[in-house]
Scaffold this active site. Structure first.
Site, PDB file in Angstrom:
ATOM      1  N   ASP A 299      -5.958   1.992  -3.272  1.00  0.00           N
ATOM      2  CA  ASP A 299      -7.208   1.816  -2.542  1.00  0.00           C
ATOM      3  C   ASP A 299      -7.571   3.071  -1.763  1.00  0.00           C
ATOM      4  O   ASP A 299      -8.584   3.110  -1.067  1.00  0.00           O
ATOM      5  CB  ASP A 299      -7.169   0.590  -1.627  1.00  0.00           C
TER       6      ASP A 299
ATOM      7  N   ASP B 146      -1.147   1.201  -3.925  1.00  0.00           N
ATOM      8  CA  ASP B 146      -2.032   0.177  -4.496  1.00  0.00           C
ATOM      9  C   ASP B 146      -3.400   0.742  -4.848  1.00  0.00           C
ATOM     10  O   ASP B 146      -4.307  -0.002  -5.221  1.00  0.00           O
ATOM     11  CB  ASP B 146      -2.160  -1.020  -3.561  1.00  0.00           C
TER      12      ASP B 146
ATOM     13  N   ASP C 179      -2.595   6.127  -3.466  1.00  0.00           N
ATOM     14  CA  ASP C 179      -1.409   5.561  -2.830  1.00  0.00           C
ATOM     15  C   ASP C 179      -0.903   4.420  -3.700  1.00  0.00           C
ATOM     16  O   ASP C 179      -1.380   4.214  -4.814  1.00  0.00           O
ATOM     17  CB  ASP C 179      -1.709   5.111  -1.403  1.00  0.00           C
TER      18      ASP C 179
ATOM     19  N   SER D 146       0.817  -1.208   0.000  1.00  0.00           N
ATOM     20  CA  SER D 146       0.000   0.000   0.000  1.00  0.00           C
ATOM     21  C   SER D 146       0.858   1.269   0.000  1.00  0.00           C
ATOM     22  O   SER D 146       1.615   1.512  -0.924  1.00  0.00           O
ATOM     23  CB  SER D 146      -0.953  -0.044   1.196  1.00  0.00           C
TER      24      SER D 146
END
Length: 452
Positions: A249, A247, A245, A108
């Site tokens: 999400d 990833d 960010d 992340s």
């Protein structure tokens, strides 16, 4: 320490998080998630289980995703390799393809040296604690070891990105024509798909942080570093900036004047819009204990109830499912729109935020006036025993005293981090000086009482 944290397994790649651990974790996942009626029905039909695997562009993701795929295939699971895609894309694709589960290799917003493994069950839903505990226990138990033609196959998921883009565009009832959007993709998993989707939705798109080399993910860009996005918005005279960010999400935003718009403000804007259009189930927003006091007051003014959960978008989602709610999220920018997603989706959030600007024909700054942001000071206290923070009487007394002094003009929250070895001390107050004074004092108590 448990293997799973707030959001899957995370750590230094090739440190604690090795290829061997990834392989063993995948094998245990196949054992635990391969149980149940659906899995048994597939086997009875002579069909193997199917899993979707994706990753963000960290260089360590290459060997970790390969280890995950190997562990699954060696357990008789067919793997659809989606390569580099956002975490919410992986969650969507698990549901869209009717796969039995999915595995995302990503850390992340963490630095490039870290990595992580997130597991999604059938339908693209994050696992509850009890299932993660069962998987961790299964890592030391016998594995599935099919032979011959019963081993799994690994194949390329060729149209994974196209399916996700079509899904995102279908969530919009308002095009973005005439708006200039700067996208900061954090040199991460959304570097290709986010610009494509915003352009397809009609926006004029300018891109920063979209040149991943495997080592520069989240490095001075993305939702944890908004300065580069703010500069680009001002330089290009853009209407809005959207930051993901690593990833994707998460979604945070920057208005045309370069001011940051956080997840609480985004949720307030979307909640009011959805209520007005009859889309906010039970007139309720689900948020975590970290959300700003200003969000609660703004929602009350608009006749919207706020349900609170522990930190972590999976806890938000659990409460949303329990109550049949349609919107929830976190101050950090994880926003869940349950009509379209099973987890936080930074692209979905950004698209719908910009769509609200287009719908109302107004600026993001004007929309953000829906709530007043109370000063919130967060102090991370390191080198302390985070497991004792909720048990220590001295810490509890200090929190009670600060809370009594603040009254209804602020609040105090102490919690152990679920992903890092520290305790977070958060204080809100009517002014920043008061919030800072209480936060620093409480951090001092935590250091003194819980020092390792």
């Amino acid at each position: 320490m448990p293997l799973f944290g707030t959001d899957g397994v995370r750590g230094l790649a090739n440190g604690p998080l090795t290829a061997d651990l990834a392989l063993t974790l995948a094998q245990a996942t196949a054992v635990v998630l391969g149980q149940g009626r659906t899995a048994e029905a597939r086997r009875a039909q002579g069909r193997r289980l199917t899993a979707v695997v994706a990753r963000d562009p960290r260089i360590s993701g290459q060997f970790l995703a390969a280890a995950v795929s190997a562990g699954l295939a060696s357990s008789g699971v067919d793997v659809l390799d989606a390569d580099v895609l956002p975490t919410p894309a992986l969650a969507f694709l698990v549901a869209d393809r009717g796969a039995d589960f999915g595995v995302m290799v990503s850390a992340s917003h963490n630095p490039a040296a870290d990595n992580g493994i997130k597991i999604f069950s059938r339908g693209g839903v994050k696992l509850p604690d009890i299932v993660e505990q069962r998987i961790e226990a299964a890592m030391s138990a016998p594995k599935l070891q099919p032979t011959g033609g019963d081993v799994g196959r690994i194949s390329r998921f060729a149209d994974a990105e196209d399916r996700y883009v079509i899904h995102l565009l279908a969530s919009l009832d308002q095009r973005l024509d005439g708006l200039t959007v700067v996208l900061d993709c954090a040199n991460g998993a959304a570097s290709g798909v986010s610009p494509e989707t915003f352009r397809d939705a009609g926006a004029n798109v300018i891109v920063v942080g979209a040149d991943p080399d495997g080592l520069n993910i989240n490095d001075g860009v993305g939702s944890t570093h908004l300065d580069a996005l703010a500069r680009a918005v001002l330089e290009h005279g853009a209407d809005v900036g959207i930051a993901h960010d690593g990833d994707a999400d998460r979604c945070l935003a920057v208005d045309a004047e370069g001011r940051a718009i956080d997840g609480d403000q985004i949720m307030a804007i979307l909640a009011a819009s959805m209520k007005r259009r009859g889309l906010l189930a039970h007139d309720t927003l689900v948020a975590t204990v970290m959300s700003n006091l200003g969000l609660h007051r703004a929602m009350a003014a608009h006749g919207i109830h706020v349900e609170q959960t522990a930190v972590g978008d999976r806890y938000v989602l659990e409460r949303m499912k329990e109550g049949g709610f349609s919107l929830g999220g976190e101050q950090s920018g994880h926003v869940i729109m349950s009509a379209h997603a099973t987890t936080g989706d930074g692209l979905l959030t950004g698209l719908n935020l910009v769509a609200e600007m287009a719908r109302q024909r107004t600026s993001l700054a004007e929309l953000a006036r829906i709530m007043t942001v109370y000063p919130q000071v967060l102090v991370n206290v390191t080198d302390v025993d985070r497991a004792r923070v909720k048990e220590d009487a001295g810490v509890a007394d200090a929190v009670a005293a600060a809370s009594a002094e603040l009254g209804d003009t602020g609040r105090v929250l102490l919690r152990p981090s679920g992903t890092e070895a520290l305790v977070r001390v958060m204080v809100e107050a009517a002014d920043e000086h008061t919030a800072r004074a209480h936060a620093d004092a409480l951090a001092g108590v935590v250091r003194e009482r819980l020092a390792l």
